[in-house]
Design a protein around this motif. Structure first.
Motif, PDB file in Angstrom:
ATOM      1  N   PHE A 126       0.830  -1.201   0.000  1.00 26.66           N
ATOM      2  CA  PHE A 126       0.000   0.000   0.000  1.00 26.66           C
ATOM      3  C   PHE A 126       0.870   1.258   0.000  1.00 26.66           C
ATOM      4  N   PHE A 127       1.855   1.299   0.909  1.00 25.04           N
ATOM      5  CA  PHE A 127       2.723   2.482   0.973  1.00 25.04           C
ATOM      6  C   PHE A 127       3.610   2.593  -0.265  1.00 25.04           C
ATOM      7  N   LYS A 128       3.983   1.438  -0.836  1.00 24.63           N
ATOM      8  CA  LYS A 128       4.763   1.450  -2.071  1.00 24.63           C
ATOM      9  C   LYS A 128       3.984   2.106  -3.197  1.00 24.63           C
ATOM     10  N   SER A 129       2.673   1.809  -3.281  1.00 26.19           N
ATOM     11  CA  SER A 129       1.841   2.416  -4.324  1.00 26.19           C
ATOM     12  C   SER A 129       1.700   3.919  -4.118  1.00 26.19           C
ATOM     13  N   LEU A 130       1.698   4.351  -2.850  1.00 28.00           N
ATOM     14  CA  LEU A 130       1.616   5.793  -2.584  1.00 28.00           C
ATOM     15  C   LEU A 130       2.871   6.525  -3.044  1.00 28.00           C
ATOM     16  N   THR A 131       4.009   5.826  -3.000  1.00 27.69           N
ATOM     17  CA  THR A 131       5.264   6.472  -3.417  1.00 27.69           C
ATOM     18  C   THR A 131       5.332   6.675  -4.927  1.00 27.69           C
ATOM     19  N   VAL A 132       4.422   6.019  -5.676  1.00 27.57           N
ATOM     20  CA  VAL A 132       4.376   6.223  -7.135  1.00 27.57           C
ATOM     21  C   VAL A 132       3.065   6.904  -7.530  1.00 27.57           C
ATOM     22  N   ASN A 133       2.467   7.599  -6.547  1.00 28.81           N
ATOM     23  CA  ASN A 133       1.252   8.398  -6.773  1.00 28.81           C
ATOM     24  C   ASN A 133       0.040   7.576  -7.213  1.00 28.81           C
ATOM     25  N   GLU A 134      -0.028   6.329  -6.765  1.00 27.09           N
ATOM     26  CA  GLU A 134      -1.203   5.504  -7.032  1.00 27.09           C
ATOM     27  C   GLU A 134      -1.995   5.376  -5.734  1.00 27.09           C
ATOM     28  N   VAL A 135      -3.080   6.128  -5.639  1.00 27.92           N
ATOM     29  CA  VAL A 135      -3.858   6.165  -4.398  1.00 27.92           C
ATOM     30  C   VAL A 135      -5.193   5.442  -4.575  1.00 27.92           C
ATOM     31  N   PHE A 136      -6.112   6.067  -5.274  1.00 24.01           N
ATOM     32  CA  PHE A 136      -7.443   5.491  -5.460  1.00 24.01           C
ATOM     33  C   PHE A 136      -7.421   4.500  -6.629  1.00 24.01           C
ATOM     34  N   THR A 137      -6.984   3.289  -6.310  1.00 24.54           N
ATOM     35  CA  THR A 137      -6.911   2.229  -7.319  1.00 24.54           C
ATOM     36  C   THR A 137      -7.618   0.981  -6.799  1.00 24.54           C
ATOM     37  N   ARG A 138      -7.989   0.104  -7.739  1.00 22.39           N
ATOM     38  CA  ARG A 138      -8.619  -1.159  -7.364  1.00 22.39           C
ATOM     39  C   ARG A 138      -7.679  -2.007  -6.505  1.00 22.39           C
ATOM     40  N   LYS A 139      -6.401  -1.942  -6.807  1.00 24.72           N
ATOM     41  CA  LYS A 139      -5.419  -2.734  -6.061  1.00 24.72           C
ATOM     42  C   LYS A 139      -5.381  -2.313  -4.602  1.00 24.72           C
ATOM     43  N   ASN A 140      -5.367  -1.007  -4.345  1.00 29.67           N
ATOM     44  CA  ASN A 140      -5.338  -0.524  -2.973  1.00 29.67           C
ATOM     45  C   ASN A 140      -6.631  -0.852  -2.234  1.00 29.67           C
ATOM     46  N   THR A 141      -7.755  -0.796  -2.956  1.00 31.26           N
ATOM     47  CA  THR A 141      -9.030  -1.178  -2.342  1.00 31.26           C
ATOM     48  C   THR A 141      -8.995  -2.639  -1.926  1.00 31.26           C
ATOM     49  N   SER A 142      -8.461  -3.482  -2.797  1.00 32.95           N
ATOM     50  CA  SER A 142      -8.349  -4.909  -2.495  1.00 32.95           C
ATOM     51  C   SER A 142      -7.431  -5.145  -1.295  1.00 32.95           C
ATOM     52  N   ILE A 143      -6.334  -4.397  -1.232  1.00 34.16           N
ATOM     53  CA  ILE A 143      -5.399  -4.526  -0.107  1.00 34.16           C
ATOM     54  C   ILE A 143      -6.094  -4.207   1.207  1.00 34.16           C
ATOM     55  N   ILE A 144      -6.831  -3.107   1.237  1.00 35.81           N
ATOM     56  CA  ILE A 144      -7.520  -2.687   2.459  1.00 35.81           C
ATOM     57  C   ILE A 144      -8.567  -3.714   2.883  1.00 35.81           C
ATOM     58  N   MET A 145      -9.351  -4.195   1.922  1.00 36.04           N
ATOM     59  CA  MET A 145     -10.410  -5.150   2.241  1.00 36.04           C
ATOM     60  C   MET A 145      -9.847  -6.479   2.738  1.00 36.04           C
ATOM     61  N   TRP A 146      -8.798  -6.976   2.080  1.00 33.12           N
ATOM     62  CA  TRP A 146      -8.202  -8.234   2.516  1.00 33.12           C
ATOM     63  C   TRP A 146      -7.564  -8.114   3.902  1.00 33.12           C
ATOM     64  N   CYS A 147      -6.926  -6.981   4.168  1.00 35.43           N
ATOM     65  CA  CYS A 147      -6.340  -6.755   5.499  1.00 35.43           C
ATOM     66  C   CYS A 147      -7.420  -6.756   6.579  1.00 35.43           C
ATOM     67  N   SER A 148      -8.561  -6.147   6.279  1.00 36.40           N
ATOM     68  CA  SER A 148      -9.660  -6.110   7.249  1.00 36.40           C
ATOM     69  C   SER A 148     -10.187  -7.506   7.527  1.00 36.40           C
ATOM     70  N   VAL A 149     -10.301  -8.317   6.482  1.00 35.28           N
ATOM     71  CA  VAL A 149     -10.793  -9.694   6.651  1.00 35.28           C
ATOM     72  C   VAL A 149      -9.817 -10.515   7.494  1.00 35.28           C
ATOM     73  N   ILE A 150      -8.524 -10.390   7.211  1.00 38.04           N
ATOM     74  CA  ILE A 150      -7.510 -11.134   7.969  1.00 38.04           C
ATOM     75  C   ILE A 150      -7.494 -10.695   9.431  1.00 38.04           C
ATOM     76  N   LEU A 151      -7.628  -9.395   9.671  1.00 39.33           N
ATOM     77  CA  LEU A 151      -7.663  -8.897  11.053  1.00 39.33           C
ATOM     78  C   LEU A 151      -8.846  -9.476  11.817  1.00 39.33           C
ATOM     79  N   ILE A 152     -10.003  -9.543  11.169  1.00 45.51           N
ATOM     80  CA  ILE A 152     -11.184 -10.109  11.810  1.00 45.51           C
ATOM     81  C   ILE A 152     -10.982 -11.590  12.100  1.00 45.51           C
ATOM     82  N   CYS A 153     -10.269 -12.277  11.206  1.00 42.09           N
ATOM     83  CA  CYS A 153     -10.039 -13.720  11.357  1.00 42.09           C
ATOM     84  C   CYS A 153      -8.944 -14.065  12.360  1.00 42.09           C
ATOM     85  N   LEU A 154      -8.056 -13.125  12.660  1.00 48.15           N
ATOM     86  CA  LEU A 154      -6.918 -13.420  13.545  1.00 48.15           C
ATOM     87  C   LEU A 154      -7.333 -13.989  14.909  1.00 48.15           C
TER      88      LEU A 154
END
Length: 219
Positions: A126-154
């Motif tokens: 996620f932070f790597k994408s910010l360093t190349v000015n990629e913010v509102f992208t499908r990839k970042n949305t997927s990263i956030i959603m998957w992280c939330s799911v894993i956190l809930i499952c932990l």
């Protein structure tokens, strides 16, 4: 107008995420390829699990009901024992290590640590994408959603790890500690709340991505 790629804060966070990822890989390799058994003892593999509920099999002191009430009403400092302990299990033979209960425990134990690694890797991406000015992208949305799911499952994975850990000890008759062991963690924990909040942020982020792509389609 300054871009995200030029921000020192973003660069610092990306560097910090890189350091965290490297440290995680080192710790994971140590856990995988090190026995963890102290040199002064004999064994093949050593595992430690935190927050196991440990009750003495034979209580040395029985506190009467009246004595307990007297302390509750009169003492200035009250201490409630939770009897949570770190329990360390040492496999002495390969028969124990590769038994079905032990394999089940070790598999879920590994999944738990890999889940944490997935979160660290996702934060790094996620932070790597910010360093190349990629913010509102499908990839970042997927990263956030998957992280939330894993956190809930932990917490669920942690609960299952402890269940299989105790089941392994009982099935292989390894408990010579003098304590009765039971699961001391719950299916819901702090990670659950953080995961739900992050998921809500992910949905809001997805709306931002949709709006951005819709605006770009009119250009």
């Amino acid at each position: 107008m300054m871009k995200l790629s030029e921000s020192k804060v973003i660069k610092a966070l990306n560097g910090l995420a890189t350091v965290a990822l490297v440290l995680y890989v080192i710790i994971l390799l140590i856990k995988l390829f090190s026995s963890g058994v102290p040199s002064a003892t004999q064994g093949i593999k050593w595992y430690g699990v935190y927050n196991v509920k440990a009750e003495p099999s034979i209580k040395n002191k029985v506190v009467s009901k009246n004595e307990g009430l007297a302390k509750w009403f009169n003492n200035k400092v009250l201490v409630s024992e939770t009897r949570r302990a770190m329990v360390q299990l040492r496999f002495k033979t390969y028969t124990e290590l590769f038994s079905l209960p032990a394999i089940g425990f070790q598999l879920v134990y590994l999944i738990y640590f890999l889940s944490i690694g997935f979160i660290i890797l996702s934060v790094k991406r996620f932070f790597k994408s910010l360093t190349v000015n990629e913010v509102f992208t499908r990839k970042n949305t997927s990263i956030i959603m998957w992280c939330s799911v894993i956190l809930i499952c932990l917490p669920i994975i942690r609960w299952l790890t402890q269940e299989l850990f105790i089941n392994c000890i009982l099935n292989l008759n390894l408990n010579d500690s003098g304590y009765y062991l039971s699961n001391g963690v719950g299916l819901l924990d702090t990670e659950t709340i953080i995961g739900l909040v992050l998921m809500a942020f992910g949905f809001a982020f997805k709306v931002g991505v949709d709006i951005k792509q819709e605006n770009e389609s009119f250009v």
